[in-house]
Write an enzyme that holds these catalytic residues in place. Structure first.
Site, mmCIF file in Angstrom:
data_model
loop_
_atom_site.group_PDB
_atom_site.id
_atom_site.type_symbol
_atom_site.label_atom_id
_atom_site.label_comp_id
_atom_site.label_asym_id
_atom_site.label_seq_id
_atom_site.Cartn_x
_atom_site.Cartn_y
_atom_site.Cartn_z
ATOM 1 N N HIS A 212 5.087 -12.017 -12.781
ATOM 2 C CA HIS A 212 5.451 -12.885 -11.672
ATOM 3 C C HIS A 212 5.817 -14.228 -12.283
ATOM 4 O O HIS A 212 5.273 -14.610 -13.324
ATOM 5 C CB HIS A 212 4.284 -13.099 -10.709
ATOM 6 C CG HIS A 212 3.623 -11.838 -10.249
ATOM 7 N ND1 HIS A 212 4.223 -10.940 -9.411
ATOM 8 C CD2 HIS A 212 2.381 -11.328 -10.508
ATOM 9 C CE1 HIS A 212 3.405 -9.931 -9.167
ATOM 10 N NE2 HIS A 212 2.273 -10.134 -9.826
ATOM 11 N N GLU A 250 8.017 -6.866 -8.746
ATOM 12 C CA GLU A 250 8.008 -6.615 -7.304
ATOM 13 C C GLU A 250 8.275 -7.907 -6.552
ATOM 14 O O GLU A 250 7.475 -8.355 -5.737
ATOM 15 C CB GLU A 250 6.684 -5.972 -6.860
ATOM 16 C CG GLU A 250 5.424 -6.486 -7.587
ATOM 17 C CD GLU A 250 4.745 -7.668 -6.892
ATOM 18 O OE1 GLU A 250 5.442 -8.449 -6.211
ATOM 19 O OE2 GLU A 250 3.520 -7.804 -7.032
#
Length: 296
Positions: A212, A250
């Site tokens: 991330h 994601e």
């Protein structure tokens, strides 16, 4: 006139050694060429007191030393504090959903990756987050409306200290500060896919790695710098473990800008799916494709 900055000092070996100098030469030659391989005279290594094994990414062909681009950027020790592939642990431990995973190696400390990016003309650095040194920055970044929209962590400093402490204690997560020319620019989380929440949403392999990321400092936004840190962090994740064949992600499915940056270096959108808190895009980047198309 454009002034080109020198390469960052190599982390793995003594700067100025014959091997480092040769790696730097090859890096420059690859940057100036679109070719997938370079050749050196067969006697070159002997003159430098080196062997094919020292170079780590070469073979002999009709008396010439041949270096493949993909092999070079996976094995040369210019960018990582440790030689590529050294940080590998052994043994299996219980994992989520009944799936075992390898025992993870200790986390690196301090600055563990540097790469001079020619397109942005900056040196990208990655260092392990230090709670005492970096909490104020992390709090500032998370409370920027631009960041909060995607991260949803616009909380108090005490709450964010707890957030980071959990990740620091977790052997499967590495909290990272990314910098440009030594100036802290953003935050990254590297994780092992099988232990992450994402691991339950796809057929994860034991060595999948994910991330991330956010750029917190607005002065470091922009096309070239964003491309530089995404390429660098992906490069590091493949360097860190030779068994990692896939880097996953994601992001929010509506984060169109991020999806646009990842495509040119091999990330592919597999599908969209629903987390409890967001609609996400499942992203995969395969090792072979990354090193085939990424240009450093």
């Amino acid at each position: 006139m454009t002034v080109h900055q020198p390469l960052a000092q190599p982390l793995a070996l003594t700067a100025g050694s014959p091997l480092v100098a040769l790696w730097q030469e090859l890096d420059k030659r690859f940057a100036e060429s679109e070719g997938d391989r370079l050749q050196l005279p067969g006697h070159r290594l002997a003159e430098l007191g080196l062997s094919l094994r020292d170079l780590g990414c070469a073979y002999l062909d009709s008396g010439a030393i041949v270096i493949e681009r993909g092999g070079f950027y996976q094995s040369a020790g210019l960018w990582s504090r440790e030689q590529p592939g050294r940080r590998v642990a052994t043994g299996l431990v219980p994992g989520p959903d009944g799936r075992d995973h390898p025992r993870r190696p200790p986390k690196p400390a301090g600055c563990f990756y540097q790469r001079y990016d020619r397109q942005s003309e900056t040196t990208v650095g990655l260092e392990t987050l230090d709670l005492d040194r970096h909490l104020d920055l992390f709090h500032k970044w998370q409370n920027e409306p631009r960041v909060a929209y995607f991260w949803e962590e616009n909380k108090s400093k005490a709450e964010l200290a707890d957030y980071l402490s959990v990740r620091i204690a977790n052997p499967s997560i590495l909290p990272v500060i990314a910098s440009f020319d030594g100036d802290p620019a953003g935050y990254l989380e590297f994780y092992w896919g099988r232990e992450d929440r994402l691991g339950a949403y796809y057929a994860s392999d034991p060595w999948d790695r994910g991330w991330h990321g956010l750029i917190g400092e607005t002065k470091h936004l922009g096309r070239n710098k964003t491309a530089a840190w995404i390429k660098s962090l992906t490069h590091y994740l493949f360097l860190d473990c030779p068994m990692t064949e896939k880097v996953v992600g994601e992001p929010r499915a509506d984060n169109v800008k991020l999806l646009r940056y990842t495509g040119p270096i091999g990330y592919r959108k597999i599908r969209e799916f629903d987390f409890p808190h967001k609609r996400a895009a499942l992203m995969h980047c395969e090792r072979d494709e990354f090193f085939a198309i990424a240009r450093f």
